[in-house]
Design a protein around this motif. Structure first.
Motif, short mmCIF file in Angstrom:
data_model
loop_
_atom_site.label_atom_id
_atom_site.label_comp_id
_atom_site.label_asym_id
_atom_site.label_seq_id
_atom_site.Cartn_x
_atom_site.Cartn_y
_atom_site.Cartn_z
N ARG A 27 0.93 -1.17 0.08
CA ARG A 27 -0.14 -0.20 0.08
C ARG A 27 0.85 1.32 -0.19
O ARG A 27 0.53 2.32 -0.62
CB ARG A 27 -0.86 -0.01 1.20
CG ARG A 27 -2.06 -1.04 1.01
CD ARG A 27 -2.94 -1.06 2.02
NE ARG A 27 -3.85 -0.11 2.48
CZ ARG A 27 -4.58 0.16 3.37
NH1 ARG A 27 -4.85 -0.75 4.16
NH2 ARG A 27 -5.28 1.24 3.61
N LEU A 28 2.03 1.25 0.75
CA LEU A 28 2.82 2.22 0.83
C LEU A 28 3.31 2.81 -0.78
O LEU A 28 3.83 3.81 -1.23
CB LEU A 28 3.99 2.19 1.74
CG LEU A 28 3.39 2.25 3.27
CD1 LEU A 28 4.61 1.78 4.32
CD2 LEU A 28 3.06 3.95 3.63
N PHE A 73 1.21 4.12 -2.66
CA PHE A 73 0.75 5.43 -2.39
C PHE A 73 1.81 6.42 -2.89
O PHE A 73 1.74 7.37 -3.35
CB PHE A 73 0.76 5.47 -0.84
CG PHE A 73 0.30 6.54 -0.19
CD1 PHE A 73 -1.09 6.72 0.32
CD2 PHE A 73 0.96 7.86 0.10
CE1 PHE A 73 -1.63 7.72 1.07
CE2 PHE A 73 0.42 9.10 0.91
CZ PHE A 73 -0.94 8.85 1.26
N ARG A 103 1.85 9.45 -5.99
CA ARG A 103 2.09 10.75 -5.71
C ARG A 103 3.44 11.04 -6.19
O ARG A 103 3.89 12.28 -6.20
CB ARG A 103 2.18 10.95 -4.22
CG ARG A 103 0.64 11.09 -3.83
CD ARG A 103 0.46 10.77 -2.28
NE ARG A 103 -0.76 10.79 -1.85
CZ ARG A 103 -1.56 9.72 -2.24
NH1 ARG A 103 -1.08 8.66 -2.70
NH2 ARG A 103 -2.80 9.80 -1.70
N ARG A 145 8.36 1.40 4.55
CA ARG A 145 8.91 1.88 3.15
C ARG A 145 10.50 2.02 3.09
O ARG A 145 10.97 1.71 1.87
CB ARG A 145 8.30 3.33 3.51
CG ARG A 145 8.61 3.97 1.93
CD ARG A 145 7.63 3.54 0.86
NE ARG A 145 8.00 4.16 -0.29
CZ ARG A 145 8.21 3.68 -1.39
NH1 ARG A 145 7.85 2.49 -1.73
NH2 ARG A 145 8.59 4.26 -2.48
N LEU A 182 -2.60 5.34 7.41
CA LEU A 182 -2.74 5.59 6.29
C LEU A 182 -3.95 6.17 5.44
O LEU A 182 -3.65 7.07 4.48
CB LEU A 182 -2.44 4.10 5.47
CG LEU A 182 -1.28 3.54 4.99
CD1 LEU A 182 -1.25 2.13 4.56
CD2 LEU A 182 -0.62 4.38 3.92
N GLN A 183 -5.00 5.89 6.15
CA GLN A 183 -6.16 6.34 5.81
C GLN A 183 -6.19 8.13 5.94
O GLN A 183 -6.72 8.84 5.10
CB GLN A 183 -7.32 5.93 6.51
CG GLN A 183 -8.64 6.37 6.29
CD GLN A 183 -9.01 6.14 4.72
OE1 GLN A 183 -8.83 5.18 4.22
NE2 GLN A 183 -9.63 7.24 4.20
N ASN A 200 -3.41 9.69 5.99
CA ASN A 200 -2.47 10.33 5.20
C ASN A 200 -2.96 10.35 3.64
O ASN A 200 -2.99 11.31 2.82
CB ASN A 200 -1.12 9.44 5.04
CG ASN A 200 -0.25 9.45 6.25
OD1 ASN A 200 -0.31 10.48 6.95
ND2 ASN A 200 0.56 8.90 6.35
N ALA A 201 -3.90 9.56 3.21
CA ALA A 201 -4.65 9.60 2.06
C ALA A 201 -5.45 10.92 1.85
O ALA A 201 -5.68 11.44 0.87
CB ALA A 201 -5.47 8.28 1.90
N TYR A 214 -2.98 14.05 1.94
CA TYR A 214 -2.26 14.10 0.59
C TYR A 214 -3.04 13.63 -0.53
O TYR A 214 -2.75 12.55 -1.15
CB TYR A 214 -1.04 13.41 0.71
CG TYR A 214 -0.08 13.84 1.91
CD1 TYR A 214 0.70 14.94 1.81
CD2 TYR A 214 -0.13 13.27 3.22
CE1 TYR A 214 1.56 15.62 2.87
CE2 TYR A 214 0.68 13.81 4.32
CZ TYR A 214 1.47 14.97 4.16
OH TYR A 214 2.23 15.28 5.18
N VAL A 269 -3.85 13.03 -4.08
CA VAL A 269 -3.02 12.81 -5.27
C VAL A 269 -2.79 13.98 -6.17
O VAL A 269 -1.75 14.19 -6.36
CB VAL A 269 -3.45 11.65 -6.06
CG1 VAL A 269 -2.76 11.50 -7.58
CG2 VAL A 269 -3.42 10.17 -5.48
N ARG A 283 1.09 15.45 -5.80
CA ARG A 283 1.94 14.79 -6.94
C ARG A 283 3.25 15.73 -6.96
O ARG A 283 3.22 16.88 -7.16
CB ARG A 283 1.37 14.90 -8.02
CG ARG A 283 2.08 13.94 -9.03
CD ARG A 283 1.34 13.43 -10.30
NE ARG A 283 0.16 12.76 -10.40
CZ ARG A 283 -0.97 13.05 -10.51
NH1 ARG A 283 -1.35 14.16 -11.26
NH2 ARG A 283 -1.85 12.25 -10.39
#
Lengths: 117, 117, 117, 117
Positions: A12-13, A16, A20, A78, B95-96, B98-99, B102, B104, B108
């Protein structure tokens, strides 16, 4: 989603970062810094607490610490990925080394480093 | 042995500490310090390397770094355990977050912190 | 030799680095990593000690810790130099900020961060 | 005010802590954690920067970093004080050790650790 949390997080990382276009930032050097920065945030929660207080966090603090631990894990996973290191394998090998360095009969009840046992 | 590496490591570390009667040392405060100390050892491997060199470690260095990453993971897993934090769950929640922080299209190709996107 | 230890150390470290042609290694980024690595070595001395033990180090440990503190200071002074930061001035400014953040009557006997006083 | 910045800061920090009755919090163990936490904040400023970017901070970032370096210095000076370590003396001794470990002719242009020269 993988059955194994470490592999799942790794995948997932990776996705992710790719989505990006963060590959240029995610050098091992930079990720090692990010890892250490997050570890620093973890200790800041504990620096003025007694041992006893650190073991009896209020719920708000415990939830905040949990997310800091998550940050450490995410950067660790990561970093291992970009170095092509299998983290679970490395941890199992290190546990084996520790078992040899800290035999139960010598290490019981002692916090000394293995070269002082 | 559990199918999941994080739970397996948690259980093995718990048994390791119990067999050695290390409970008194393994306070959250002490484990947080150990975690930060190990993260410090990770960065020492990278501090004088260029970004490129950090991505092309010789095999000896890569193997040494792998064991340092293992040390970080072991203390992280142990710290989460004594705090009764489910590390994989916390990582998925982070992670959620962070999504959301950030997206996309905004993040980016940028290394800026979310509050500057 | 300067009357002021910080300026003396700055000048000696600058000469040390120049004599060895280390300018390319002594980027702020690298020196920040070295600083954090040395801070990590400091905490490793204390991680398994109780508060009381940490205040009653045996002479050998105290001497070792003194040299670790020196390492932190040397990298800190060098990092400030390459950033063209006057460390003593910055410390005096930060002390002033802390005096405002932690008024005696509010902060007495409390370890809370200023935004919680 | 003392002519020497390190002694001046030591005395001012001692008075600061005494006025706030912080002696119980300022154990060497706790101060070592605070030191490492602040070092972690320093690296967070640099983690995504290239070497070149780290040497050309914008003025706002440079001012923020200066105050983080000040935090490291303040905790370092305070930690040395509670351990009864003379920081300037320790730094001079460490510089002497480094001069022996890194002779100019062997260390020129190399970032290798002394045991690899």
């Amino acid at each position: 989603m993988s059955a194994d949390a470490l592999h799942e997080l790794r995948d997932r990382l990776r996705a992710f970062a790719e989505a990006r276009d963060w590959g240029a930032f995610h050098t091992p050097k930079n990720l090692a810094m990010a890892l250490a920065g997050e570890a620093g945030e973890v200790i800041e929660h504990f620096q003025w607490l007694s041992a006893e207080q650190s073991a009896a966090l209020d719920e708000e603090t415990r939830a905040a610490v949990a997310l800091e631990l998550a940050d450490v894990l995410l950067y660790l996973v990561r970093l291992a990925d970009v170095l092509d290191v299998d983290l679970a394998d490395a941890a199992r090998r290190k546990l084996q080394i520790n078992a040899e360095r800290y035999p139960v009969d010598k290490a019981r009840g002692r916090a000394d480093k293995y070269d002082r046992l």
